[in-house]
Scaffold this motif. Sequence first.
Motif, mmCIF file in Angstrom:
data_model
loop_
_atom_site.group_PDB
_atom_site.id
_atom_site.type_symbol
_atom_site.label_atom_id
_atom_site.label_comp_id
_atom_site.label_asym_id
_atom_site.label_seq_id
_atom_site.Cartn_x
_atom_site.Cartn_y
_atom_site.Cartn_z
ATOM 1 N N GLU A 215 0.373 -7.244 17.770
ATOM 2 C CA GLU A 215 0.258 -8.729 17.330
ATOM 3 C C GLU A 215 1.024 -8.866 15.673
ATOM 4 O O GLU A 215 1.716 -10.041 15.790
ATOM 5 N N LEU A 216 0.769 -7.768 15.083
ATOM 6 C CA LEU A 216 1.301 -7.845 13.571
ATOM 7 C C LEU A 216 2.692 -7.452 13.517
ATOM 8 O O LEU A 216 3.270 -7.239 12.426
ATOM 9 N N ARG A 217 3.510 -7.289 14.820
ATOM 10 C CA ARG A 217 4.974 -6.589 14.692
ATOM 11 C C ARG A 217 5.761 -7.398 14.022
ATOM 12 O O ARG A 217 6.600 -6.846 13.233
ATOM 13 N N LEU A 218 5.735 -8.617 14.251
ATOM 14 C CA LEU A 218 6.425 -9.632 13.856
ATOM 15 C C LEU A 218 6.298 -10.592 12.679
ATOM 16 O O LEU A 218 6.793 -11.565 12.249
ATOM 17 N N GLN A 219 5.028 -9.976 12.087
ATOM 18 C CA GLN A 219 4.526 -10.936 10.896
ATOM 19 C C GLN A 219 4.834 -9.950 9.463
ATOM 20 O O GLN A 219 5.116 -8.731 9.462
ATOM 21 N N SER A 220 4.551 -10.695 8.518
ATOM 22 C CA SER A 220 4.929 -9.969 7.081
ATOM 23 C C SER A 220 3.402 -9.347 6.821
ATOM 24 O O SER A 220 2.327 -9.692 6.983
ATOM 25 N N TRP A 221 3.662 -8.069 6.186
ATOM 26 C CA TRP A 221 2.579 -7.283 6.093
ATOM 27 C C TRP A 221 2.224 -7.282 4.650
ATOM 28 O O TRP A 221 1.390 -6.410 3.873
ATOM 29 N N GLU A 222 2.736 -8.265 3.814
ATOM 30 C CA GLU A 222 2.694 -7.971 2.320
ATOM 31 C C GLU A 222 0.976 -8.273 1.884
ATOM 32 O O GLU A 222 0.592 -7.844 0.878
ATOM 33 N N ARG A 223 0.364 -9.316 2.634
ATOM 34 C CA ARG A 223 -0.909 -9.612 2.400
ATOM 35 C C ARG A 223 -1.990 -8.127 2.562
ATOM 36 O O ARG A 223 -2.990 -8.270 2.139
ATOM 37 N N PHE A 224 -1.656 -7.398 3.527
ATOM 38 C CA PHE A 224 -2.385 -6.070 3.669
ATOM 39 C C PHE A 224 -2.008 -5.209 2.575
ATOM 40 O O PHE A 224 -2.930 -4.099 2.347
ATOM 41 N N LEU A 225 -0.788 -4.994 2.020
ATOM 42 C CA LEU A 225 -0.518 -3.889 1.176
ATOM 43 C C LEU A 225 -0.871 -3.961 -0.228
ATOM 44 O O LEU A 225 -1.044 -5.171 -0.706
ATOM 45 N N PRO A 226 -1.367 -3.145 -1.004
ATOM 46 C CA PRO A 226 -1.789 -3.120 -2.231
ATOM 47 C C PRO A 226 -0.809 -3.270 -3.503
ATOM 48 O O PRO A 226 0.267 -2.939 -3.125
ATOM 49 N N ASN A 227 -1.060 -4.037 -4.504
ATOM 50 C CA ASN A 227 -0.251 -4.279 -5.500
ATOM 51 C C ASN A 227 -0.711 -3.413 -6.630
ATOM 52 O O ASN A 227 -1.834 -3.812 -7.319
ATOM 53 N N PHE A 228 0.048 -2.397 -6.976
ATOM 54 C CA PHE A 228 -0.495 -1.397 -7.878
ATOM 55 C C PHE A 228 0.377 -1.777 -9.064
ATOM 56 O O PHE A 228 1.778 -1.629 -9.094
ATOM 57 N N ARG A 229 0.073 -2.041 -10.353
ATOM 58 C CA ARG A 229 0.584 -2.644 -11.612
ATOM 59 C C ARG A 229 0.744 -1.410 -12.394
ATOM 60 O O ARG A 229 -0.365 -0.826 -12.488
ATOM 61 N N HIS A 230 1.752 -1.225 -13.102
ATOM 62 C CA HIS A 230 1.894 -0.005 -14.108
ATOM 63 C C HIS A 230 1.341 -0.595 -15.312
ATOM 64 O O HIS A 230 1.488 -1.460 -16.215
ATOM 65 N N LYS A 231 0.466 0.242 -15.726
ATOM 66 C CA LYS A 231 -0.479 -0.045 -17.105
ATOM 67 C C LYS A 231 0.289 1.066 -18.135
ATOM 68 O O LYS A 231 -0.001 2.281 -18.279
#
Length: 364
Positions: A215-231
């Motif tokens: 079902e997720l093949r044609l959807q965007s995965w950005e909401r599931f992927l983590p966003n790591f910020r450089h500190k």
Amino acid sequence: ARGFDLSVTVDESQLFAVPDGWKEPAFTKDDNPKGLLEESSFATLFPKYREAYLKECWPLVQKALGDSHIKATLDLIEGSITVCTTKKTFDPYAVVRARDLIKLLARSVPFEQAVRILEDDMACDIIKIGTLVRTRERFVKRRQRLIGPKGSTLKALELLTNCYVMVQGNTVSALGPFNGLKEVRKVVLDTMKNIHPIYNIKTLMIKRELSKDPELRLQSWERFLPNFRHKNLTKRKEPKKKTTKKEYTPFPPQQPESQIDKELATGEFFLRESVKKRKKMEEIKVKQAEVLSKRQEERNRAFIPPKEKPVMKKTNKAPSEAKINIEAIKAKVRKAKTKKLGAPSVNPVPQTKPAYDKKKKNKG
């Protein structure tokens, strides 16, 4: 468009999706029966420490390339390997695969892994990391971070990308499918840019789980992927004396007044010299008087007595509760008077005179 019904809608996802189990047919001699017109050759150098290993596995290399009718020569004097096509070669891309094979062998990849490049669905990528970091110590630390403790980080990367990864010297050799090679290159370059590989590995693990869901093949995965910020934890040291820049003005600064200008403004310029000297002497005497008064005050400070602290008188009041028993004290005193210290015993023993005293009496 005769014979086709244009009103029927086709699902786009089925057009882009590759059916399971489908494989591209292999290139055979029937596809190119006449062979190649020109001879193509590739050569690469190898380091001295790979000479012994290449000597041992060279018969196996010749046997693997012989199936594609590719000729391979090993030159130990110059330290090079050359591959070239022959008259029997029918696959034009076979010489490119042979070139990748000798490159991997030169970069310390074992023959068992390097020979997989001759397969159709395999590719290789040699990533140069030597020039990405300036200092040598920092480069060694980041390269070791890519390998991980006991090679655990590299092993996790291999399992997630289905690629074989070999870190040797200033290069990283990767062997596997095209999609996996893209991820390997991204992880390697990010590690050299001081981004820890564990962040990319975590992202790959999430993508692997999401790809299992149709079902997720044609959807965007950005909401599931983590966003790591450089500190950036190390802050730049601020200077003790901060200088603030003045606003830029096109006009030059005003010229400072000279001594003559000041005298002209006050009117002293037109006075006689004797009056000027007298005025200067008065100013000097005023300054001397101020300095003398300050010195006298400092000397007098030593003779000023310090302020004494008020002494608090201690009052020892007898407790009212504890009453003295006068009668008991009087009884003790009487007993002490009746007793005689060192008194003789009741039955005294008679003293005996010595014998020499009796003789003296008789003589007399």
